[in-house]
Design an enzyme around this catalytic site. Structure first.
Site, PDB file in Angstrom:
ATOM      1  N   ASN A   1       0.852  -1.186   0.000  1.00 13.13           N
ATOM      2  CA  ASN A   1       0.000   0.000   0.000  1.00 13.13           C
ATOM      3  C   ASN A   1       0.890   1.239   0.000  1.00 13.13           C
ATOM      4  O   ASN A   1       1.520   1.561   1.007  1.00 13.13           O
ATOM      5  CB  ASN A   1      -0.907  -0.012   1.237  1.00 13.13           C
ATOM      6  CG  ASN A   1      -1.789   1.217   1.320  1.00 13.13           C
ATOM      7  OD1 ASN A   1      -1.960   1.944   0.347  1.00 13.13           O
ATOM      8  ND2 ASN A   1      -2.366   1.449   2.490  1.00 13.13           N
TER       9      ASN A   1
ATOM     10  N   HIS B   1      -9.387   1.150   5.394  1.00  5.20           N
ATOM     11  CA  HIS B   1      -8.077   1.340   6.024  1.00  5.20           C
ATOM     12  C   HIS B   1      -8.213   2.306   7.199  1.00  5.20           C
ATOM     13  O   HIS B   1      -9.039   3.226   7.184  1.00  5.20           O
ATOM     14  CB  HIS B   1      -7.072   1.879   5.005  1.00  5.20           C
ATOM     15  CG  HIS B   1      -5.655   1.838   5.486  1.00  5.20           C
ATOM     16  ND1 HIS B   1      -5.122   2.815   6.306  1.00  5.20           N
ATOM     17  CD2 HIS B   1      -4.661   0.932   5.284  1.00  5.20           C
ATOM     18  CE1 HIS B   1      -3.868   2.512   6.578  1.00  5.20           C
ATOM     19  NE2 HIS B   1      -3.560   1.374   5.978  1.00  5.20           N
TER      20      HIS B   1
ATOM     21  N   GLU C   1      -4.911  -4.776  10.768  1.00  4.56           N
ATOM     22  CA  GLU C   1      -3.825  -3.813  10.966  1.00  4.56           C
ATOM     23  C   GLU C   1      -4.012  -3.098  12.305  1.00  4.56           C
ATOM     24  O   GLU C   1      -4.807  -2.162  12.393  1.00  4.56           O
ATOM     25  CB  GLU C   1      -3.819  -2.780   9.839  1.00  4.56           C
ATOM     26  CG  GLU C   1      -3.421  -3.329   8.486  1.00  4.56           C
ATOM     27  CD  GLU C   1      -3.082  -2.198   7.525  1.00  4.56           C
ATOM     28  OE1 GLU C   1      -1.940  -2.135   7.062  1.00  4.56           O
ATOM     29  OE2 GLU C   1      -3.961  -1.360   7.266  1.00  4.56           O
TER      30      GLU C   1
END
Length: 257
Positions: free
Chosen positions: A12, A98, A169
């Site tokens: 990313n 995200h 994450e």
């Protein structure tokens, strides 16, 4: 990892990169990385470079991924891009949810669910990001936060889930140099898989790949990739340099096979 799950390594780039950097990256990857069955490798460049990178990378080995998309086909949404546009460009993957979209741009779980459902309806594979803040981890609130982020996906069909890859994450580890221990990461992945098993189905849970992200590098991915429920890595800064990203690919993938 079971034989039914694909192992993913994704880069990313966030708001970084240039044509010359991507030229160097794609050249290095094309020359140094070999195809491997059950392994998918993708790069998510900044929007202006999606088509440029797609034309540079060996599409038999690698996929190009968008960093985001909106929940409708078109309209007066300045600065947004649609899943339809990604399909038109031949981009197969998109990252949704995200932590920087959730925390910097205040995207709600409701919007993330809508974006995911729409992208899937057009055939895109969604890299769905989940993760907790440091305060949540310290207060033993991780499982509650992840359950809240996942709850709207309980109504998704197995067919829809077949187009979802989870990327866990921990927000406290992104870009900080901190990284979850292999056991911490494994335990959280086990929780996510258990949630899917209980809320969707055991079969979907077994088949859904769950990546780890958060200060991943060639050194720490060795031990992380040995964990049975870690099915890949979403890499940030280390994916900007060909040698660093290739080192992660070559370090992580053999541990699984």
């Amino acid at each position: 990892m079971t034989g039914t799950r694909t192992f993913f390594v994704g880069g990313n780039h966030k708001m970084n990169g240039s044509k010359s950097m991507l030229e160097s990256l794609s050249k290095g990857m094309n020359e140094s990385v070999e195809n491997k069955e059950n392994v998918d490798i993708f790069i998510a460049p900044s929007y202006p470079y999606l088509e440029f990178l797609s034309n540079k990378l060996d599409n038999k080995k690698f996929k190009v991924c968008s960093q985001n998309c909106y929940s409708v086909a078109k309209g007066a949404f300045t600065g947004e891009i649609s899943a339809n546009m990604l399909v038109d460009l031949g981009i197969p993957y998109v990252i949704i949810g995200h932590s920087e979209r959730r925390n910097v741009f205040s995207e709600s779980s409701e919007l993330i669910t809508k974006k995911t459902k729409y992208a899937i309806s057009l055939g895109l594979t969604v890299i769905l990001c989940l993760g907790e803040l440091l305060a949540d981890r310290k207060s033993n609130n991780t499982e509650h936060i992840l359950s809240e982020q996942l709850k709207d996906f309980a109504s998704f069909t197995p067919e829809e889930w077949s187009k979802i890859v989870i990327a866990y994450e921990p927000v406290w580890a992104i870009g900080t140099g901190a990284v979850a221990t292999p056991q911490e990461a494994q335990d959280t992945h086990v929780f996510i898989r258990k949630w899917i098993s209980e809320k969707v189905s055991e079969d979907v849970a077994k088949k859904t790949s769950i990546m780890y992200g958060g200060s991943v590098n060639a050194d720490n991915c060795h031990n992380l990739s040995k964990q049975s429920d870690i099915d890949g890595f979403l890499v940030g800064g280390a994916s900007l340099v060909a040698s660093d990203f290739i080192a992660i690919i070559k370090s992580a993938v053999p541990k699984k096979y």
